[in-house]
Design a protein around this motif. Structure first.
Motif, PDB file in Angstrom:
ATOM      1  N   UNK A   1       0.843  -1.194   0.000  1.00  0.00           N
ATOM      2  CA  UNK A   1       0.000   0.000   0.000  1.00  0.00           C
ATOM      3  C   UNK A   1       0.879   1.245   0.000  1.00  0.00           C
ATOM      4  N   UNK A   2       0.461   2.252  -0.731  1.00  0.00           N
ATOM      5  CA  UNK A   2       1.217   3.498  -0.850  1.00  0.00           C
ATOM      6  C   UNK A   2       1.248   4.242   0.482  1.00  0.00           C
ATOM      7  N   UNK A   3       2.324   4.987   0.685  1.00  0.00           N
ATOM      8  CA  UNK A   3       2.439   5.827   1.870  1.00  0.00           C
ATOM      9  C   UNK A   3       1.458   6.990   1.733  1.00  0.00           C
ATOM     10  N   UNK A   4       0.578   7.152   2.727  1.00  0.00           N
ATOM     11  CA  UNK A   4      -0.400   8.234   2.682  1.00  0.00           C
ATOM     12  C   UNK A   4       0.152   9.458   3.399  1.00  0.00           C
ATOM     13  N   UNK A   5      -0.069  10.627   2.776  1.00  0.00           N
ATOM     14  CA  UNK A   5       0.354  11.901   3.346  1.00  0.00           C
ATOM     15  C   UNK A   5      -0.901  12.715   3.676  1.00  0.00           C
ATOM     16  N   UNK A   6      -0.758  13.663   4.589  1.00  0.00           N
ATOM     17  CA  UNK A   6      -1.904  14.472   5.034  1.00  0.00           C
ATOM     18  C   UNK A   6      -1.988  15.751   4.194  1.00  0.00           C
ATOM     19  N   UNK A   7      -3.219  16.089   3.782  1.00  0.00           N
ATOM     20  CA  UNK A   7      -3.461  17.282   2.972  1.00  0.00           C
ATOM     21  C   UNK A   7      -4.644  18.073   3.526  1.00  0.00           C
ATOM     22  N   UNK A   8      -4.552  19.394   3.386  1.00  0.00           N
ATOM     23  CA  UNK A   8      -5.683  20.296   3.613  1.00  0.00           C
ATOM     24  C   UNK A   8      -6.239  20.623   2.241  1.00  0.00           C
ATOM     25  N   UNK A   9      -7.523  20.344   2.041  1.00  0.00           N
ATOM     26  CA  UNK A   9      -8.174  20.599   0.759  1.00  0.00           C
ATOM     27  C   UNK A   9      -9.220  21.683   0.977  1.00  0.00           C
ATOM     28  N   UNK A  10      -9.003  22.826   0.330  1.00  0.00           N
ATOM     29  CA  UNK A  10      -9.966  23.928   0.413  1.00  0.00           C
ATOM     30  C   UNK A  10     -10.895  23.839  -0.790  1.00  0.00           C
ATOM     31  N   UNK A  11     -12.183  24.025  -0.509  1.00  0.00           N
ATOM     32  CA  UNK A  11     -13.184  23.956  -1.577  1.00  0.00           C
ATOM     33  C   UNK A  11     -14.120  25.156  -1.458  1.00  0.00           C
ATOM     34  N   UNK A  12     -14.376  25.839  -2.566  1.00  0.00           N
ATOM     35  CA  UNK A  12     -15.404  26.867  -2.609  1.00  0.00           C
ATOM     36  C   UNK A  12     -16.693  26.173  -3.029  1.00  0.00           C
ATOM     37  N   UNK A  13     -17.667  26.149  -2.109  1.00  0.00           N
ATOM     38  CA  UNK A  13     -18.937  25.462  -2.356  1.00  0.00           C
ATOM     39  C   UNK A  13     -20.062  26.430  -1.986  1.00  0.00           C
ATOM     40  N   UNK A  14     -20.534  27.245  -2.943  1.00  0.00           N
ATOM     41  CA  UNK A  14     -21.575  28.224  -2.633  1.00  0.00           C
ATOM     42  C   UNK A  14     -22.778  27.580  -1.947  1.00  0.00           C
ATOM     43  N   UNK A  15     -23.180  28.177  -0.824  1.00  0.00           N
ATOM     44  CA  UNK A  15     -24.361  27.724  -0.108  1.00  0.00           C
ATOM     45  C   UNK A  15     -24.126  26.630   0.914  1.00  0.00           C
ATOM     46  N   UNK A  16     -22.938  26.065   0.988  1.00  0.00           N
ATOM     47  CA  UNK A  16     -22.738  24.924   1.890  1.00  0.00           C
ATOM     48  C   UNK A  16     -22.931  25.320   3.352  1.00  0.00           C
ATOM     49  N   UNK A  17     -22.586  26.543   3.704  1.00  0.00           N
ATOM     50  CA  UNK A  17     -22.737  26.982   5.088  1.00  0.00           C
ATOM     51  C   UNK A  17     -24.181  27.037   5.551  1.00  0.00           C
ATOM     52  N   UNK A  18     -25.107  27.134   4.627  1.00  0.00           N
ATOM     53  CA  UNK A  18     -26.525  27.180   4.962  1.00  0.00           C
ATOM     54  C   UNK A  18     -27.248  25.858   4.784  1.00  0.00           C
ATOM     55  N   UNK A  19     -26.513  24.793   4.478  1.00  0.00           N
ATOM     56  CA  UNK A  19     -27.155  23.493   4.256  1.00  0.00           C
ATOM     57  C   UNK A  19     -27.631  22.880   5.568  1.00  0.00           C
ATOM     58  N   UNK A  20     -28.715  22.161   5.466  1.00  0.00           N
ATOM     59  CA  UNK A  20     -29.242  21.427   6.620  1.00  0.00           C
ATOM     60  C   UNK A  20     -28.395  20.186   6.856  1.00  0.00           C
ATOM     61  N   UNK A  21     -28.584  19.557   7.993  1.00  0.00           N
ATOM     62  CA  UNK A  21     -27.848  18.323   8.295  1.00  0.00           C
ATOM     63  C   UNK A  21     -28.185  17.226   7.277  1.00  0.00           C
ATOM     64  N   UNK A  22     -29.412  17.212   6.795  1.00  0.00           N
ATOM     65  CA  UNK A  22     -29.809  16.220   5.786  1.00  0.00           C
ATOM     66  C   UNK A  22     -29.027  16.459   4.494  1.00  0.00           C
TER      67      UNK A  22
END
Length: 94
Positions: A1-22
């Motif tokens: 298995x390949x060595x896994x490295x840690x990454x921070x992935x930033x995504x611009x997702x309009x409206x995600x902050x207002x999404x319901x838990x569903x």
């Protein structure tokens, strides 16, 4: 298995902050399905939702795998930053 490295992935997702838990459950489900298709070269640890952006922590064998995940899941990648070190309050005790 390949060595896994840690990454921070930033995504611009309009409206995600207002999404319901569903709706967020649907987002998580799409991510999990993409990870299943890719196999053991990527793991999603967690995501932080802030306004119209997410900050996601992934373990992966490289940036190409994260881009593949984005294509399969339908979530854009704004920026990928490798995280070579982690510190927290307990680091002061070393």
């Amino acid at each position: 298995m390949a060595q896994l490295r840690r990454f921070l992935v930033e995504r611009d997702v309009p409206g995600i902050g207002g999404m319901s838990i569903v709706e967020l459950c649907g987002v998580a489900r799409a991510s999990n399905q993409a990870i299943e298709k890719i196999g053991g070269t990527v793991q999603w640890q967690q995501s932080y939702v802030a306004g119209d952006r997410t900050y996601c922590i992934y373990l992966a064998d490289g940036e190409d795998t994260i881009h593949t995940h984005a294509e399969l899941s339908g979530f854009p990648v704004t920026r990928i930053t490798e995280i070579p070190q982690i510190i927290d309050p307990t680091t002061a005790n070393n």
